[in-house]
Design an enzyme around this catalytic site. Structure first.
Site, PDB file in Angstrom:
ATOM      1  CB  SER A 132      -0.895   0.004   1.248  1.00 57.56           C
ATOM      2  OG  SER A 132      -1.545   1.254   1.397  1.00 57.56           O
ATOM      3  CE1 TYR A 160      -4.550  -1.868   5.181  1.00 55.04           C
ATOM      4  CE2 TYR A 160      -3.644   0.302   4.688  1.00 55.04           C
ATOM      5  CZ  TYR A 160      -4.135  -0.917   4.264  1.00 55.04           C
ATOM      6  OH  TYR A 160      -4.200  -1.189   2.908  1.00 55.04           O
TER       7      TYR A 160
END
Length: 340
Positions: A217, A230
């Site tokens: 990501s 996250y």
């Protein structure tokens, strides 16, 4: 000489192994061989089996019209004969990756925690010669080992692994619980580690090289608000790419990563609460999240699952044979997430 490699290998006491560019052609080769055995047995039951001469075999095999027909056949697709396992392939990015790899000739294992989603995507792609579903919890070592075994048993090996399974919980530091932290690190950091480790065992045993792709990501390199667990888990995955590229390189196993951003369309993550959490963080309605992500990019365009799938294809289709340890941004241009 055309096709010098054997299509059938007999091992006394074990059985027959048939080979082909995919599962279907291997099965057909085996069926032809079994039929030939039956013809021989039938001939011996009546009299004696007598094969045609080698010259006649050659004449049939290299018949001029047959040669012309073979010249008109389409060239094999770039991923023909490659066997891929994609985790988290029941929706969103994983689904798009599985579809793209299969479209380019690969046999694909749709690995997902949700058996219905895995079966649905496998059925979308085609029959069991092309795609099979596998139910797996990537945090469970035994389940991961079983998924690799099922892949090898179904298609004869494994060549390409995509670590895509993940989930997202968006909370500020003081609201992030121990359970939030552990859950995200178990699924992404631990899960991708387990899948890579077990897949690497098979790849090393095969001694044919291979590819491991991490869907990380832009959050692995970008410090956004309310995202501690996250972002940290994604950073762990990103460094796994570098560490494994260095360790597995001598085995001709390439390890690369892809850094998407804001892939809302078709995403199981966004529909399970992450979208609402991120929208609240930015102070916008959830149904405007896609447009918000697009407008903050340099290209002012939305990133779709298919764009991530394109990057996986580019890394594995054969043109980037000397690339490993790379992270490719697929985010329409987020300057704050530029690799440094």
């Amino acid at each position: 000489m055309r096709g010098a490699d054997p299509a059938i290998v007999l091992i006394p006491g074990i059985g027959m192994f048939s080979y082909g560019t995919n599962k279907q052609t291997a099965r057909v080769a085996g069926e032809f061989y079994l039929n030939a055995i039956n013809v021989m047995a039938g001939a011996h039951a009546i009299s004696t089996y007598q094969p045609i001469s080698e010259a006649e075999k050659f004449r049939i095999e290299y018949w001029t019209l047959e040669e012309a027909k073979l010249q008109r056949l389409p060239k094999p697709k770039p991923l023909t004969a490659r066997i891929a396992l994609v985790t988290g392939a029941g929706s969103g990015i994983g689904r798009a990756i599985a579809h793209r790899l299969a479209a380019e000739g690969a046999c694909v294992v749709i690995a997902d925690r949700n058996p219905h989603s895995a079966a649905t995507v496998a059925a979308e792609i085609g029959d069991t010669d092309i795609a099979i579903p596998v139910t797996v919890d990537v945090t469970d070592t035994a389940a991961v080992q079983h998924a690799i075994q099922q892949t090898v048993l179904a298609f004869g090996g494994i060549d390409l692994i995509v670590n895509n399974a993940g989930l997202s919980i968006s909370k500020p530091l003081l609201q992030t619980t121990d359970g939030d932290w552990d859950l995200q690190h178990n699924v992404m950091a631990r899960g991708s580690f387990l899948v890579s480790r077990e897949a690497a065992r098979a790849l090393i045993d095969q001694n044919m090289g291979g590819d491991i792709i991490y869907i990380t990501s832009k959050n692995s390199v970008f410090a956004g608000p309310n995202n501690i667990a996250y972002g940290a888990a994604k950073a762990d995955q990103a460094h796994q790419v570098r560490l494994l590229a260095a360790e597995l390189g001598p085995h001709r196993i390439r390890v690369n990563g892809i850094n998407p951003d804001g892939v809302v369309q078709g995403s199981g993550i966004f529909t399970s609460g992450w979208g609402a959490q991120r929208a609240a963080t930015y102070g916008i309605p959830e149904n405007q999240l896609s447009a918000f992500y697009a407008q903050r990019t340099l290209l002012k365009q939305e990133t779709l699952p298919e764009h991530v799938a394109n990057a996986v294809y580019a890394l594995t289709a054969g043109d980037l044979t000397h690339t490993t340890g790379l992270h490719i941004p697929v985010d329409a241009g987020v300057a704050a997430a530029f690799l440094r």
